[in-house]
Design a protein around this motif. Structure first.
Motif, PDB file in Angstrom:
ATOM      1  N   VAL A 108       0.846  -1.183   0.000  1.00 35.05           N
ATOM      2  CA  VAL A 108       0.000   0.000   0.000  1.00 35.05           C
ATOM      3  C   VAL A 108       0.887   1.239   0.000  1.00 35.05           C
ATOM      4  CG1 VAL A 108      -0.180   0.044   2.538  1.00 35.05           C
ATOM      5  CG2 VAL A 108      -1.935   1.172   1.148  1.00 35.05           C
ATOM      6  N   ALA A 109       0.480   2.268  -0.726  1.00 33.25           N
ATOM      7  CA  ALA A 109       1.186   3.547  -0.754  1.00 33.25           C
ATOM      8  C   ALA A 109       0.495   4.524   0.178  1.00 33.25           C
ATOM      9  CB  ALA A 109       1.217   4.114  -2.171  1.00 33.25           C
ATOM     10  N   VAL A 110       1.281   5.183   1.035  1.00 28.00           N
ATOM     11  CA  VAL A 110       0.740   6.163   1.975  1.00 28.00           C
ATOM     12  C   VAL A 110       1.725   7.322   2.083  1.00 28.00           C
ATOM     13  CG1 VAL A 110      -0.476   4.426   3.328  1.00 28.00           C
ATOM     14  CG2 VAL A 110       1.826   5.089   3.993  1.00 28.00           C
ATOM     15  N   PRO A 111       1.245   8.504   2.487  1.00 26.36           N
ATOM     16  CA  PRO A 111       2.198   9.583   2.766  1.00 26.36           C
ATOM     17  C   PRO A 111       3.232   9.138   3.795  1.00 26.36           C
ATOM     18  CG  PRO A 111      -0.040  10.451   2.705  1.00 26.36           C
ATOM     19  CD  PRO A 111      -0.158   8.952   2.659  1.00 26.36           C
ATOM     20  N   THR A 112       4.478   9.437   3.541  1.00 30.47           N
ATOM     21  CA  THR A 112       5.543   9.012   4.447  1.00 30.47           C
ATOM     22  C   THR A 112       5.296   9.536   5.861  1.00 30.47           C
ATOM     23  OG1 THR A 112       7.085   8.997   2.586  1.00 30.47           O
ATOM     24  CG2 THR A 112       8.052   9.038   4.792  1.00 30.47           C
ATOM     25  N   TRP A 113       4.714  10.708   5.979  1.00 28.05           N
ATOM     26  CA  TRP A 113       4.408  11.296   7.292  1.00 28.05           C
ATOM     27  C   TRP A 113       3.473  10.404   8.099  1.00 28.05           C
ATOM     28  CZ3 TRP A 113       0.050  13.122   9.871  1.00 28.05           C
ATOM     29  CH2 TRP A 113       0.293  13.970  10.965  1.00 28.05           C
ATOM     30  N   ASN A 114       2.672   9.570   7.439  1.00 34.39           N
ATOM     31  CA  ASN A 114       1.693   8.725   8.108  1.00 34.39           C
ATOM     32  C   ASN A 114       2.297   7.471   8.738  1.00 34.39           C
ATOM     33  OD1 ASN A 114      -0.012  10.478   6.384  1.00 34.39           O
ATOM     34  ND2 ASN A 114      -1.662   9.166   7.099  1.00 34.39           N
ATOM     35  N   LEU A 115       3.584   7.280   8.587  1.00 36.66           N
ATOM     36  CA  LEU A 115       4.220   6.083   9.132  1.00 36.66           C
ATOM     37  C   LEU A 115       4.738   6.345  10.537  1.00 36.66           C
ATOM     38  CD1 LEU A 115       6.212   4.927   5.971  1.00 36.66           C
ATOM     39  CD2 LEU A 115       3.915   4.249   6.712  1.00 36.66           C
ATOM     40  N   VAL A 116       4.423   5.421  11.437  1.00 35.17           N
ATOM     41  CA  VAL A 116       4.861   5.497  12.837  1.00 35.17           C
ATOM     42  C   VAL A 116       5.653   4.228  13.135  1.00 35.17           C
ATOM     43  CG1 VAL A 116       4.105   5.601  15.237  1.00 35.17           C
ATOM     44  CG2 VAL A 116       2.854   6.874  13.483  1.00 35.17           C
ATOM     45  N   ASP A 117       6.759   4.355  13.834  1.00 32.73           N
ATOM     46  CA  ASP A 117       7.573   3.188  14.162  1.00 32.73           C
ATOM     47  C   ASP A 117       6.787   2.207  15.033  1.00 32.73           C
ATOM     48  OD1 ASP A 117       9.906   3.966  12.802  1.00 32.73           O
ATOM     49  OD2 ASP A 117      10.557   5.209  14.486  1.00 32.73           O
ATOM     50  N   LYS A 118       6.847   0.932  14.673  1.00 29.90           N
ATOM     51  CA  LYS A 118       6.196  -0.110  15.468  1.00 29.90           C
ATOM     52  C   LYS A 118       7.111  -0.500  16.625  1.00 29.90           C
ATOM     53  CE  LYS A 118       6.249  -4.519  14.407  1.00 29.90           C
ATOM     54  NZ  LYS A 118       6.727  -5.095  15.710  1.00 29.90           N
ATOM     55  N   PRO A 119       6.615  -0.452  17.858  1.00 31.50           N
ATOM     56  CA  PRO A 119       7.434  -0.920  18.974  1.00 31.50           C
ATOM     57  C   PRO A 119       7.764  -2.405  18.815  1.00 31.50           C
ATOM     58  CG  PRO A 119       5.532   0.329  19.754  1.00 31.50           C
ATOM     59  CD  PRO A 119       5.314   0.085  18.303  1.00 31.50           C
ATOM     60  N   ALA A 120       8.962  -2.774  19.204  1.00 32.95           N
ATOM     61  CA  ALA A 120       9.371  -4.175  19.101  1.00 32.95           C
ATOM     62  C   ALA A 120       8.515  -5.080  19.978  1.00 32.95           C
ATOM     63  CB  ALA A 120      10.842  -4.304  19.491  1.00 32.95           C
ATOM     64  N   GLU A 121       7.918  -4.510  21.034  1.00 34.56           N
ATOM     65  CA  GLU A 121       7.114  -5.322  21.949  1.00 34.56           C
ATOM     66  C   GLU A 121       5.824  -5.840  21.306  1.00 34.56           C
ATOM     67  OE1 GLU A 121       9.387  -2.309  24.459  1.00 34.56           O
ATOM     68  OE2 GLU A 121       8.319  -2.350  22.541  1.00 34.56           O
ATOM     69  N   LEU A 122       5.373  -5.206  20.210  1.00 31.68           N
ATOM     70  CA  LEU A 122       4.113  -5.579  19.568  1.00 31.68           C
ATOM     71  C   LEU A 122       4.383  -6.370  18.299  1.00 31.68           C
ATOM     72  CD1 LEU A 122       2.139  -2.212  19.808  1.00 31.68           C
ATOM     73  CD2 LEU A 122       1.885  -4.202  21.269  1.00 31.68           C
ATOM     74  N   SER A 123       3.598  -7.417  18.077  1.00 32.40           N
ATOM     75  CA  SER A 123       3.672  -8.141  16.814  1.00 32.40           C
ATOM     76  C   SER A 123       2.976  -7.337  15.720  1.00 32.40           C
ATOM     77  CB  SER A 123       3.002  -9.506  16.949  1.00 32.40           C
ATOM     78  OG  SER A 123       1.595  -9.351  17.085  1.00 32.40           O
ATOM     79  N   SER A 124       3.183  -7.717  14.478  1.00 30.77           N
ATOM     80  CA  SER A 124       2.517  -7.032  13.374  1.00 30.77           C
ATOM     81  C   SER A 124       1.007  -7.205  13.453  1.00 30.77           C
ATOM     82  CB  SER A 124       3.029  -7.565  12.033  1.00 30.77           C
ATOM     83  OG  SER A 124       4.378  -7.211  11.840  1.00 30.77           O
ATOM     84  N   VAL A 125       0.541  -8.389  13.847  1.00 33.97           N
ATOM     85  CA  VAL A 125      -0.898  -8.615  13.983  1.00 33.97           C
ATOM     86  C   VAL A 125      -1.477  -7.702  15.057  1.00 33.97           C
ATOM     87  CG1 VAL A 125      -2.626 -10.302  14.760  1.00 33.97           C
ATOM     88  CG2 VAL A 125      -0.894 -10.968  13.084  1.00 33.97           C
ATOM     89  N   GLU A 126      -0.811  -7.599  16.207  1.00 30.33           N
ATOM     90  CA  GLU A 126      -1.291  -6.725  17.277  1.00 30.33           C
ATOM     91  C   GLU A 126      -1.281  -5.263  16.841  1.00 30.33           C
ATOM     92  OE1 GLU A 126       0.265  -9.450  21.044  1.00 30.33           O
ATOM     93  OE2 GLU A 126       1.566  -7.930  20.154  1.00 30.33           O
ATOM     94  N   ALA A 127      -0.205  -4.832  16.201  1.00 33.35           N
ATOM     95  CA  ALA A 127      -0.089  -3.433  15.787  1.00 33.35           C
ATOM     96  C   ALA A 127      -1.127  -3.070  14.738  1.00 33.35           C
ATOM     97  CB  ALA A 127       1.313  -3.161  15.264  1.00 33.35           C
ATOM     98  N   ALA A 128      -1.473  -4.024  13.872  1.00 38.02           N
ATOM     99  CA  ALA A 128      -2.448  -3.743  12.817  1.00 38.02           C
ATOM    100  C   ALA A 128      -3.836  -3.473  13.375  1.00 38.02           C
ATOM    101  CB  ALA A 128      -2.501  -4.911  11.837  1.00 38.02           C
ATOM    102  N   CYS A 129      -4.105  -3.903  14.604  1.00 39.93           N
ATOM    103  CA  CYS A 129      -5.420  -3.684  15.213  1.00 39.93           C
ATOM    104  C   CYS A 129      -5.639  -2.243  15.658  1.00 39.93           C
ATOM    105  CB  CYS A 129      -5.582  -4.588  16.437  1.00 39.93           C
ATOM    106  SG  CYS A 129      -5.550  -6.350  16.094  1.00 39.93           S
ATOM    107  N   LEU A 130      -4.593  -1.440  15.712  1.00 41.36           N
ATOM    108  CA  LEU A 130      -4.641  -0.193  16.473  1.00 41.36           C
ATOM    109  C   LEU A 130      -5.153   1.041  15.730  1.00 41.36           C
ATOM    110  CD1 LEU A 130      -1.260  -0.581  18.411  1.00 41.36           C
ATOM    111  CD2 LEU A 130      -3.547  -1.345  19.076  1.00 41.36           C
ATOM    112  N   PRO A 131      -4.813   1.272  14.440  1.00 42.44           N
ATOM    113  CA  PRO A 131      -5.025   2.614  13.882  1.00 42.44           C
ATOM    114  C   PRO A 131      -6.464   3.081  13.731  1.00 42.44           C
ATOM    115  CG  PRO A 131      -3.327   1.439  12.649  1.00 42.44           C
ATOM    116  CD  PRO A 131      -3.987   0.435  13.547  1.00 42.44           C
ATOM    117  N   THR A 132      -7.461   2.208  13.786  1.00 39.30           N
ATOM    118  CA  THR A 132      -8.848   2.666  13.708  1.00 39.30           C
ATOM    119  C   THR A 132      -9.562   2.435  15.032  1.00 39.30           C
ATOM    120  OG1 THR A 132      -8.990   2.334  11.303  1.00 39.30           O
ATOM    121  CG2 THR A 132     -11.053   2.416  12.517  1.00 39.30           C
TER     122      THR A 132
END
Length: 318
Positions: free
Chosen positions: A112-136
């Motif tokens: 997916v293409a998004v504005p670079t400003w929209n990217l936030v570093d994922k903490p190492a403590e969270l898995s990708s599945v867990e992190a994907a649940c968060l933005p909405t």
């Protein structure tokens, strides 16, 4: 690339309008980044889009999805799905605010293409599945509770409707922050599950509860009157949805006579997302994942969401 997209619009059978297949690769451009998606969570926004709410026939085909965690040049990131608005990062300040999958292709894809400003570093403590649940859903719950609702430890909060992503997030976040969380649900099973997540009480819709400082309202017509009766004079009702439609009566007399504040929320800011990620990394609170599906089975995932069978977030993995 493989993606799940709205091929048609179907108010009565949204799953029938969904297609999983090849779509063009996102095009790189100035101030935008292409994210290799690792996981993308579903939201009711996806179902409404398939029904034709917010999407027009001339915009089809449209890749769905507003949430994602992925990788850009070796950097693990979480995608903030709000595009445009006053900040204008990547699109200019004159473009109206939208969510991914409304004006721009969404996250239910290999990339997916998004504005670079929209990217936030994922903490190492969270898995990708867990992190994907968060933005909405989780971002909405965080903003409803703390940014807009200004909840503080010891306060009592009423969450209307247990089981959805916003409600489960509010229970877990509120309990971790020292709030007394009361939830409603028609389901005995969901009320019991809410208690295991940290809710102080779980009652049937409309049941009398001790006056609360804050109400999180996402249901609308079915619970609106109960929300206004339950909040204390001078308290706050934060609205982030109306899944049962607009109330037939706004009950304005009660609002002004008891000086109730009614405030609206749609997701949250990039700063809110960063604060939410830090909250989870430091407290150990994690999103409740109902079920994961591979991208090739996105239709089954959307069908489960549309049927309301989930408790927590449904996540599609790539």
């Amino acid at each position: 690339m493989i993606a799940a997209y709205a091929r048609d619009l179907s108010p009565d059978d949204p799953v029938a309008a969904l297609e999983v297949g090849d779509r063009p690769e996102p095009v790189a451009r100035e101030h935008w980044s292409v994210v290799d998606v690792r996981a993308a969570a579903l939201n009711h926004h996806d179902v409404w889009s398939l029904r034709g709410v917010g999407l027009r026939a001339e915009q089809l085909p449209m890749i769905l999805g507003t949430d994602a965690a992925g990788v850009v040049d070796g950097r693990e990131v979480v995608v903030h799905g709000v595009i445009g608005g006053p900040s204008g990062h990547g699109v200019g300040p004159d473009e109206p605010r939208s969510l991914l999958s409304e004006r721009y292709p969404g996250t239910l894809a290999e990339r997916v293409a998004v504005p670079t400003w929209n990217l936030v570093d994922k903490p190492a403590e969270l898995s990708s599945v867990e992190a994907a649940c968060l933005p909405t859903a989780w971002l909405t719950a965080y903003r409803m509770l703390f940014t807009t609702g200004r909840a503080t430890p010891g306060q009592r909060v009423l969450v209307q409707g247990a089981g959805g992503g916003v409600a489960t997030a509010a229970i877990l976040l509120g309990a971790a922050a020292g709030l007394e969380v009361v939830v409603t649900s028609r389901s005995d099973e969901r009320r019991a599950h809410a208690l295991t997540l940290g809710a102080a009480a779980a009652v049937e819709p409309g049941a009398r509860v001790p006056r609360v400082d804050l109400v999180l309202e996402t249901v609308g017509r079915a619970t609106w009157s109960h929300s206004l009766r339950s909040v204390r004079p001078g308290g706050t009702v934060v609205v982030a949805g109306a899944t049962t439609g607009d109330p037939t009566a706004a009950e304005l007399t009660r609002v002004f006579f008891q000086e109730i504040s009614v405030l609206g929320v749609t997701m949250g800011t990039r700063d809110d997302l960063q604060h939410l990620l830090a909250f989870l990394a430091r407290t150990g609170v994690r999103p409740l994942v109902d079920r994961t599906y591979p991208l090739t089975q996105a239709r089954e995932a959307v069908a489960r969401l549309a049927a309301g069978e989930q408790f927590g977030k449904i996540v599609v993995t790539v």
